[in-house]
Design a protein around this motif. Sequence first.
Motif, PDB file in Angstrom:
ATOM      1  N   THR A  38       0.952  -1.499  -0.027  1.00 12.31           N
ATOM      2  CA  THR A  38      -0.081  -0.105  -0.204  1.00 12.31           C
ATOM      3  C   THR A  38       0.867   1.253  -0.001  1.00 12.31           C
ATOM      4  N   THR A  39       2.117   1.222   0.221  1.00  7.86           N
ATOM      5  CA  THR A  39       2.901   2.249   0.167  1.00  7.86           C
ATOM      6  C   THR A  39       3.682   2.492  -0.863  1.00  7.86           C
ATOM      7  N   HIS A  40       4.296   1.385  -1.598  1.00 10.08           N
ATOM      8  CA  HIS A  40       5.211   1.443  -2.902  1.00 10.08           C
ATOM      9  C   HIS A  40       4.503   0.851  -4.131  1.00 10.08           C
ATOM     10  N   GLY A  41       3.325   0.249  -3.794  1.00  4.44           N
ATOM     11  CA  GLY A  41       2.639  -0.560  -4.880  1.00  4.44           C
ATOM     12  C   GLY A  41       1.682   0.318  -5.725  1.00  4.44           C
ATOM     13  N   CYS A  42       0.947  -0.623  -6.482  1.00  5.42           N
ATOM     14  CA  CYS A  42      -0.022  -0.065  -7.158  1.00  5.42           C
ATOM     15  C   CYS A  42      -1.532  -0.149  -6.745  1.00  5.42           C
ATOM     16  N   ARG A  43      -2.229   0.881  -6.546  1.00  2.00           N
ATOM     17  CA  ARG A  43      -3.669   0.617  -6.095  1.00  2.00           C
ATOM     18  C   ARG A  43      -4.562   0.009  -6.872  1.00  2.00           C
ATOM     19  N   HIS A  44      -4.689  -0.136  -8.130  1.00  2.00           N
ATOM     20  CA  HIS A  44      -5.419  -0.884  -8.905  1.00  2.00           C
ATOM     21  C   HIS A  44      -5.337  -2.148  -8.804  1.00  2.00           C
ATOM     22  N   HIS A  45      -4.063  -2.682  -8.817  1.00  2.00           N
ATOM     23  CA  HIS A  45      -3.801  -4.083  -8.530  1.00  2.00           C
ATOM     24  C   HIS A  45      -4.260  -4.348  -7.171  1.00  2.00           C
ATOM     25  N   ASN A  46      -3.869  -3.799  -6.221  1.00  2.00           N
ATOM     26  CA  ASN A  46      -4.241  -4.061  -4.929  1.00  2.00           C
ATOM     27  C   ASN A  46      -5.652  -4.120  -4.721  1.00  2.00           C
ATOM     28  N   LYS A  47      -6.312  -3.187  -5.182  1.00  2.00           N
ATOM     29  CA  LYS A  47      -7.770  -3.313  -5.163  1.00  2.00           C
ATOM     30  C   LYS A  47      -8.512  -4.643  -5.998  1.00  2.00           C
ATOM     31  N   LEU A  48      -7.767  -4.912  -6.800  1.00  2.00           N
ATOM     32  CA  LEU A  48      -8.203  -6.351  -7.684  1.00  2.00           C
ATOM     33  C   LEU A  48      -8.112  -7.322  -6.814  1.00  2.00           C
ATOM     34  N   GLU A  63      -3.688 -19.020   2.730  1.00  2.00           N
ATOM     35  CA  GLU A  63      -4.276 -17.931   1.827  1.00  2.00           C
ATOM     36  C   GLU A  63      -3.884 -17.762   0.527  1.00  2.00           C
ATOM     37  N   TRP A  64      -2.549 -18.485   0.258  1.00  2.00           N
ATOM     38  CA  TRP A  64      -2.070 -18.612  -1.104  1.00  2.00           C
ATOM     39  C   TRP A  64      -3.035 -19.341  -2.046  1.00  2.00           C
ATOM     40  N   GLN A  65      -3.545 -20.273  -1.466  1.00  2.00           N
ATOM     41  CA  GLN A  65      -3.985 -21.300  -2.218  1.00  2.00           C
ATOM     42  C   GLN A  65      -5.154 -20.939  -3.442  1.00  2.00           C
ATOM     43  N   PRO A  66      -6.043 -19.985  -2.993  1.00  2.00           N
ATOM     44  CA  PRO A  66      -6.949 -19.492  -4.049  1.00  2.00           C
ATOM     45  C   PRO A  66      -6.215 -18.780  -5.149  1.00  2.00           C
ATOM     46  N   LEU A  67      -5.216 -17.946  -4.998  1.00  2.00           N
ATOM     47  CA  LEU A  67      -4.316 -17.678  -6.158  1.00  2.00           C
ATOM     48  C   LEU A  67      -3.736 -18.551  -6.743  1.00  2.00           C
ATOM     49  N   LEU A  68      -3.143 -19.492  -6.425  1.00  2.00           N
ATOM     50  CA  LEU A  68      -2.246 -20.538  -6.915  1.00  2.00           C
ATOM     51  C   LEU A  68      -3.480 -21.489  -7.833  1.00  2.00           C
ATOM     52  N   ALA A 101     -11.274  -9.605  -5.872  1.00  2.00           N
ATOM     53  CA  ALA A 101     -11.384 -10.995  -6.440  1.00  2.00           C
ATOM     54  C   ALA A 101     -11.033 -12.038  -5.639  1.00  2.00           C
ATOM     55  N   PHE A 102     -10.106 -11.851  -4.679  1.00  2.00           N
ATOM     56  CA  PHE A 102      -9.973 -12.916  -3.511  1.00  2.00           C
ATOM     57  C   PHE A 102     -10.254 -12.716  -2.151  1.00  2.00           C
ATOM     58  N   GLY A 103     -10.787 -11.494  -1.819  1.00  2.00           N
ATOM     59  CA  GLY A 103     -11.280 -11.067  -0.570  1.00  2.00           C
ATOM     60  C   GLY A 103      -9.981 -11.181   0.517  1.00  2.00           C
ATOM     61  N   ILE A 104      -8.722 -11.057   0.061  1.00  2.00           N
ATOM     62  CA  ILE A 104      -7.977 -10.974   1.224  1.00  2.00           C
ATOM     63  C   ILE A 104      -6.925  -9.848   0.802  1.00  2.00           C
ATOM     64  N   GLN A 105      -6.626  -8.981   1.852  1.00  2.00           N
ATOM     65  CA  GLN A 105      -5.897  -7.931   2.013  1.00  2.00           C
ATOM     66  C   GLN A 105      -4.653  -8.193   2.660  1.00  2.00           C
ATOM     67  N   ARG A 106      -3.538  -8.284   1.912  1.00  2.00           N
ATOM     68  CA  ARG A 106      -2.298  -8.414   2.381  1.00  2.00           C
ATOM     69  C   ARG A 106      -1.058  -8.168   1.618  1.00  2.00           C
TER      70      ARG A 106
END
Length: 247
Positions: free
Chosen positions: A179-189, A226-231, A193-198
């Motif tokens: 949230t400091t150095h990243g991209c807010r659009h991808h963070n929001k996705l 919590e990586w499982q839904p992404l994988l 999409a996965f219901g996980i904020q980390r």
Amino acid sequence: MIPILYEDEDLVAVHKPSGLLVHRSWLDRHETQFAMQMTRDQVGCHVFPVHRLDRPTSGVLLFAKSALMARRLSEQFAAHQVEKVYLALCRGHLNEAGTLDYPLKEELDAIADKHAKQDKPPQEAVTHFAPLRQVELPIPVSRYPSARYTLMELRPQTGRKHQLRRHMAHLRHPIVGDTTHGCRHHNKLYREAFGIQRLWLVAKAMGLRHPRSEDPLWIECDLEPEWQPLLQRFGWPTDSGAYRVRT
């Protein structure tokens, strides 16, 4: 309970989850749980931190059980003799391995570091990186018709504050969830999409010399559930063994 990865009479290594502070901080006075206190309560003795792991970063966290062992371990870290391996999910496709030697100015907290020198020159910061897997999702993000990601192996040679997050942002491949150095659009996705904020950054493994015997010691954790839904969504292997640094 905090998962214990390794323990002997001198050391204990745990798997810190994302979002857990290492120790008490007056900047987060409302928090009631800390990795250091949880580990102490589980092993039944005082433990000494020997390295840093940011609150949003998960993975291998090492403590010493005595001041002497802590000092010996801290000397290894200071001399860059500890091998540290991270896995990070980054925006975009980065196709080649490389090394980023990009000095970083010290990040100071407005309150905690208000008396610190503000004009320090940038400090040496070196990170080795290598792409492991890539994926492209048919999901529009910002002005792009699809979302591309790369699973990166990151090996910091130095240990500056937020070094990996800042270095990947410098390469224009920020870590997802930063949230400091990243991209807010991808963070929001990822939130939607996965219901996980980390922060998708894991201190996956650590290699060092045992501070008493000087024998080599390798400590490694698995990816969290919590990586499982992404994988699964990416079509990548879901078995943790597929992501082991050393088998």
